[in-house]
Design an enzyme around this catalytic site. Structure first.
Site, PDB file in Angstrom:
ATOM      1  N   GLU A  99       0.727  -1.232  -0.041  1.00  0.00           N
ATOM      2  CA  GLU A  99      -0.077   0.026  -0.008  1.00  0.00           C
ATOM      3  C   GLU A  99       0.830   1.460  -0.083  1.00  0.00           C
ATOM      4  O   GLU A  99       0.704   2.137   0.876  1.00  0.00           O
ATOM      5  CB  GLU A  99      -0.911  -0.208   1.197  1.00  0.00           C
ATOM      6  CG  GLU A  99      -1.871  -0.922   1.282  1.00  0.00           C
ATOM      7  CD  GLU A  99      -3.071  -1.089   2.281  1.00  0.00           C
ATOM      8  OE1 GLU A  99      -2.889   0.147   3.082  1.00  0.00           O
ATOM      9  OE2 GLU A  99      -4.137  -1.868   2.298  1.00  0.00           O
TER      10      GLU A  99
ATOM     11  N   GLU B 294      -5.846  -8.359   0.872  1.00  0.00           N
ATOM     12  CA  GLU B 294      -6.458  -8.061   2.310  1.00  0.00           C
ATOM     13  C   GLU B 294      -7.735  -7.502   2.141  1.00  0.00           C
ATOM     14  O   GLU B 294      -8.063  -7.005   0.949  1.00  0.00           O
ATOM     15  CB  GLU B 294      -5.716  -6.511   2.908  1.00  0.00           C
ATOM     16  CG  GLU B 294      -4.244  -6.936   3.492  1.00  0.00           C
ATOM     17  CD  GLU B 294      -3.702  -5.709   4.114  1.00  0.00           C
ATOM     18  OE1 GLU B 294      -4.251  -4.967   4.680  1.00  0.00           O
ATOM     19  OE2 GLU B 294      -2.574  -5.734   4.027  1.00  0.00           O
TER      20      GLU B 294
HETATM   21  C1  BG6 Z   1      -4.001  -1.858   5.317  1.00  0.00           C
HETATM   22  C2  BG6 Z   1      -2.727  -2.204   5.962  1.00  0.00           C
HETATM   23  O1  BG6 Z   1      -4.092  -0.479   5.208  1.00  0.00           O
HETATM   24  O2  BG6 Z   1      -5.076  -1.817   6.489  1.00  0.00           O
HETATM   25  C3  BG6 Z   1      -2.628  -3.024   7.422  1.00  0.00           C
HETATM   26  O3  BG6 Z   1      -2.086  -3.149   4.939  1.00  0.00           O
HETATM   27  C4  BG6 Z   1      -3.673  -2.627   8.245  1.00  0.00           C
HETATM   28  O4  BG6 Z   1      -1.301  -2.949   7.734  1.00  0.00           O
HETATM   29  C5  BG6 Z   1      -5.112  -2.819   7.740  1.00  0.00           C
HETATM   30  O5  BG6 Z   1      -3.589  -3.111   9.540  1.00  0.00           O
HETATM   31  C6  BG6 Z   1      -6.338  -2.082   8.367  1.00  0.00           C
HETATM   32  O6  BG6 Z   1      -5.942  -0.843   8.999  1.00  0.00           O
HETATM   33  P1  BG6 Z   1      -5.945  -0.654  10.533  1.00  0.00           P
HETATM   34  O7  BG6 Z   1      -5.653   0.829  10.492  1.00  0.00           O
HETATM   35  O8  BG6 Z   1      -7.050  -0.884  11.103  1.00  0.00           O
HETATM   36  O9  BG6 Z   1      -4.884  -1.561  10.855  1.00  0.00           O
END
Ligand code: BG6
Length: 461
Positions: A159, A360
């Site tokens: 990202e 993700e």
């Molecule tokens: C993505 C990242 O942006 O979102 C992760 O690659 C991150 O590392 C995930 O944990 C969720 O975001 P957050 O802020 O809820 O941890």
């Protein structure tokens, strides 16, 4: 979806899970040193101690039935000084992690970099310093040479778009507008050097970028709002994929940079690297869609928004994030938009026509451990089911989605909201300051996902 080559996996990152932040020769990354505004949340010193629990975690994940696991390797464990000598203890650790996965018939998919630049390289200018590009290339060459015999799927830089747009929340410092886009260019050139090195060193290896892509909606049909969405789509999404897949600076981003006074330092020798090395697939992270309007004069960004991915965006004269009234939100103010995933996948396929892995996707929520160690996370099951349904519909529409690796395999420390915002299929018993037992407990979503994998997807289409 019910074909045997589809990857039913899960994802995690090193700094959010491992802990052991100064063990076995590891140096500090910007994740270890970054300023935290909210001091009562967990930091990454112990995280969920995956560094010491990886055998147990991988065994539990194998029992859930996954055939792929996305992890990241921290640069600070492999080349602690950022450049120079390789740390044998770091190499030995990931050899053991990879071998454990393979012994459980889990394919390792490795991200080379997940928000965790060695701190000393940041002190020397970080991604605004061209020397970081060659340091990164040297580092990934070490990864490919040591692990490429067993690891055939690689992801470059996690990202870069969210890292640059939500800089303070993610890496703890602020880029000026000029710095942000020079860092964008340097990151993207670094990614190209990883693609080139992977293909050179691992002939049967595959590598792809891993941006966070969410199709951007206009708030209304007003032509100004359509243009706001056009700009934010370019700035947030297409700039990154166009650079990776087409080897170009997206023309709308180019116009935006010109109008906002950014001048990129581009070296002539970058041209061949950028235009001759391309990814084999796309890794796409998706949580929520984004909606923007054209900002009125004197307007400010939405107050009190903690959403790093969609609403908390504002660029005077171009776009401003708004709350989409048609979408529900999670407990952390992120909109939930499964149909947006289907739209996003179709748009990506329309533009790039490459195999896609959803690397993700998941729901951050407050989970409650019952006295008999259960977690009834029906809300997470609902979220995942709706998004898997969208993927299945996108596949039926011809989008070559080849894997689903939701966030996250086990509970981890959210980037800026601590352990209270849990994502995992497996609960880890700790809270923000009290490490408690660090025991692992499968959640209801774990058993649900296991069943879904056995069936090869959702059956109720
Ligand atoms: C993505 C990242 O942006 O979102 C992760 O690659 C991150 O590392 C995930 O944990 C969720 O975001 P957050 O802020 O809820 O941890």
């Amino acid at each position: 979806m019910a074909n045997s080559t589809f990857l039913w996996g899960a994802s995690l990152s090193a700094h959010q899970t491992e802990g052991a932040y100064q063990e076995d020769g590891k140096s500090l990354s910007v994740q270890d040193t970054r300023a935290r505004k909210n001091h009562d949340i967990a930091d990454f010193t112990v995280a969920v101690d995956h560094y010491h629990h990886y055998r147990e975690d991988i065994a539990l994940l194998a029992k859930m039935g996954i055939n792929a696991l996305r992890i990241s390797i921290p640069w600070t464990r492999i080349i602690p000084a950022g450049t120079g000598p390789v740390n044998d203890r770091g190499i030995a650790h990931y050899n053991a992690v990879i071998d454990t996965m393979l012994a459980h018939h889990i394919e390792p998919i490795i991200t080379t970099y997940h928000f965790d630049l060695p701190d000393n390289l940041q002190q020397a200018g970080g991604w605004n310093n061209r020397a970081t590009i060659s340091a990164y290339e040297a580092y990934v060459r070490v990864l490919f040479s040591h692990f490429g015999d067993r690891v055939k799927k690689w992801l470059t830089i996690n990202e870069p778009n969210i890292m640059l747009l939500a800089d303070e929340k993610i890496v703890g410092f602020h880029y000026t507008h000029q710095e942000r886009y020079q860092a964008f260019y340097n990151l993207m050139v670094a990614e190209k050097s990883a693609i080139q090195a992977c293909h050179e060193i691992i002939p049967d290896g595959q590598i792809g970028p891993v941006p966070n892509i969410s199709y951007v909606y206009p708030a209304t049909a007003k032509p100004e709002d359509i243009r706001a969405a056009m700009y934010f789509n370019a700035v947030r999404n297409w700039a990154y994929l166009d650079f990776s897949v087409k080897g170009i600076i997206n023309p709308i981003l180019h116009d935006y940079l010109h109008k906002t006074g950014v001048e990129l330092a581009i070296l002539p020798e970058d041209h061949a690297l950028v235009t001759q090395n391309f990814p084999d697939f796309l890794g796409i992270n998706y949580y929520t869609s984004a909606t923007v309007e054209f900002p009125q004069k004197g307007q400010d960004r939405l107050a009190g928004i903690s959403d790093q991915q969609s609403e908390d965006v504002y660029e005077p004269n171009f776009y401003k994030g708004v709350t989409n009234p048609y979408l529900a939100k999670n407990q952390f103010n992120w909109t939930i938009d499964p149909l947006g995933l289907e739209t996003t996948l179709e748009m990506i396929n329309d533009r790039y026509a490459l195999p896609i892995f959803v690397t993700e996707n998941g729901l951050g929520a407050y989970d409650e451990l019952t006295s008999d160690h259960q977690i009834h996370d029906t809300y997470r099951i609902d979220y995942l089911a709706q998004h898997i349904r969208s993927i299945q519909r996108a596949q039926a529409a011809g989008v070559p989605v080849q894997g689903y690796l939701p966030w996250s395999a086990i509970d981890l420390i959210s980037v800026h909201e601590g352990i209270r915002k849990r994502y995992g299929f497996i609960y880890v018993e700790r809270d923000e300051q009290d490490l408690k037992t660090l025991a692992r407990y499968p959640k209801d979503s774990y058993y649900w996902y296991r069943n879904l994998i056995t069936q090869g997807g959702l059956q109720d289409e």
